[in-house]
Design a protein around this motif. Structure first.
Motif, PDB file in Angstrom:
ATOM      1  N   PRO A 150      17.564 -10.102  -1.161  1.00 60.23           N
ATOM      2  CA  PRO A 150      17.455  -8.801  -0.465  1.00 60.23           C
ATOM      3  C   PRO A 150      16.291  -7.943  -0.947  1.00 60.23           C
ATOM      4  O   PRO A 150      16.025  -6.886  -0.362  1.00 60.23           O
ATOM      5  N   ASN A 151      15.587  -8.361  -2.005  1.00 60.58           N
ATOM      6  CA  ASN A 151      14.498  -7.548  -2.556  1.00 60.58           C
ATOM      7  C   ASN A 151      13.289  -7.546  -1.627  1.00 60.58           C
ATOM      8  O   ASN A 151      12.986  -8.551  -0.978  1.00 60.58           O
ATOM      9  N   SER A 152      12.597  -6.416  -1.585  1.00 64.48           N
ATOM     10  CA  SER A 152      11.369  -6.354  -0.790  1.00 64.48           C
ATOM     11  C   SER A 152      10.307  -7.277  -1.389  1.00 64.48           C
ATOM     12  O   SER A 152       9.513  -7.883  -0.658  1.00 64.48           O
ATOM     13  N   ASP A 153      10.290  -7.377  -2.718  1.00 65.48           N
ATOM     14  CA  ASP A 153       9.436  -8.343  -3.405  1.00 65.48           C
ATOM     15  C   ASP A 153      10.226  -9.642  -3.547  1.00 65.48           C
ATOM     16  O   ASP A 153      11.147  -9.736  -4.366  1.00 65.48           O
ATOM     17  N   LYS A 154       9.873 -10.634  -2.743  1.00 65.17           N
ATOM     18  CA  LYS A 154      10.641 -11.876  -2.729  1.00 65.17           C
ATOM     19  C   LYS A 154      10.382 -12.747  -3.960  1.00 65.17           C
ATOM     20  O   LYS A 154      10.992 -13.810  -4.104  1.00 65.17           O
TER      21      LYS A 154
END
Length: 342
Positions: free
Chosen positions: A179-183
């Motif tokens: 779910p993180n914007s930084d994958k």
């Protein structure tokens, strides 16, 4: 268990094996060369981008002296911080050093390679004969032994064109699981979920079918099989964050057969070893990139009928990996099933 050896392979204490191996080969992982000043990983581990080329030079010299039959490079040949306009020159410089080895060199792709060059440019440089830019293949240096080289970035958000089905599949996979914007961040991910990061990848369905067919053929030929992949295939041998996304599915195919004795990998720079529930050894190789001046991380591996012997230089740990017999593998599987049932 350590092993002693001449010609620079110093890291160990066990007496030299007198019986001749079936075949000997050289190994090195994560050279990640770049003509830039030394730096650090995201976690603060020092990285020596220029010195890694010297590590490779010393490795080639010792492989030639030891007269190993071939060499396997476990990927990440150049570093992601290499300036993109220097990528071709940097990888060519590393390949020129490999070219000083007196025998064939087998390469595989890693995430840092793909940060620099797309597959269609990278694979010809690495002399990987491919179908539709896939980077998996197998080879048998002698009839008794087969090597299977997996493409751990088959399903990946790096290396393929943005609109390629494998890129789209990888991005959808990551959106569902991270779910993180930084994958590339594992924040909030728990346990084995922490492997769902953009710098990892997966083996696709076509490659999985190919692997099954290759292992079936190797079983019929009574071959010893060594599986090689840039990404580790067992949680016991590496950080969770370094694992192949679908390592469990790959291992399910491997565990159908008794021919696979060892899985070798890179990517997790600290190295590691484990023996899984079916008696398969997993050995992750220490990175050449993280060798301070004057130190090394490379090795030579001897394969015997009953074991594999890694003689490591310096920071690469030496190891003896004794193969499980068929009966031992069955006992391990029975024990595992009983534990799961209880």
């Amino acid at each position: 268990m350590g092993v002693s050896s001449s010609m620079g392979y110093e890291n160990g204490t066990v007496s030299e094996e007198k019986k001749q191996p079936l075949v000997s080969f050289g190994v090195i992982a994560d050279v990640q060369y770049a003509d830039i000043p030394d730096g650090h990983s995201f976690s603060g581990v020092p990285r020596y981008y220029r010195h890694s080329l010297l590590v490779l030079q010393r490795a080639v010299q010792q492989w030639n002296e030891k007269r190993v039959k071939f060499v396997i490079n476990f990927g990440d040949t150049i570093d992601g911080f290499c300036p993109k306009d220097h990528s071709l020159a940097a990888i060519q410089r590393v390949l020129d050093e490999f070219g000083a080895f007196d025998g064939p060199v087998y390469h595989m792709i890693g995430n840092h390679c793909l940060y620099n060059l797309p597959r269609e440019k990278l694979l010809p440089l690495l002399n990987i004969a491919s179908h539709n830019n896939r980077a998996y293949y197998d080879f048998s240096p002698i009839p008794e032994v087969r090597f299977v080289v997996l493409d751990g970035y088959d399903i990946s958000s790096i290396g393929w064109p943005q609109d390629h089905p494998n890129t789209i599949k990888a991005m959808n996979f990551l959106k569902e699981r991270n779910p993180n914007s930084d994958k590339n961040s594992p924040n909030g991910l728990v346990g084995l979920e922490r492997r769902f990061l953009m710098f990892n990848g997966a083996v696709g369905e076509e490659q999985m079918r190919w692997l099954d067919n290759v292992l079936q053929d190797a079983t019929e030929l009574n071959q010893i099989v060594v599986v090689c992949c840039h990404l580790p295939l067992d949680p016991g041998a590496s950080f969770i964050e370094s694992l192949l996304w679908n390592y469990d599915e790959v291992m399910e195919v491997i565990h159908r057969y008794n021919c696979v004795k060892v899985c070798l990998g890179g990517h997790d720079h600290k190295g590691g070893h484990s023996v899984d529930s079916h008696g398969v050894h997993h050995r992750v190789l220490e990175a050449a990139l993280e060798c301070p001046s004057g130190t090394n991380a490379f090795g030579a591996i001897d394969i015997f009928h009953d074991r594999l012997l890694l003689s490591g230089a310096d920071r690469m740990e030496s190891q003896e990996m004794v193969f499980c017999s068929y009966m031992e593998q069955q006992d391990l599987c029975t024990t595992r099933c009983l534990k799961a049932h209880n």
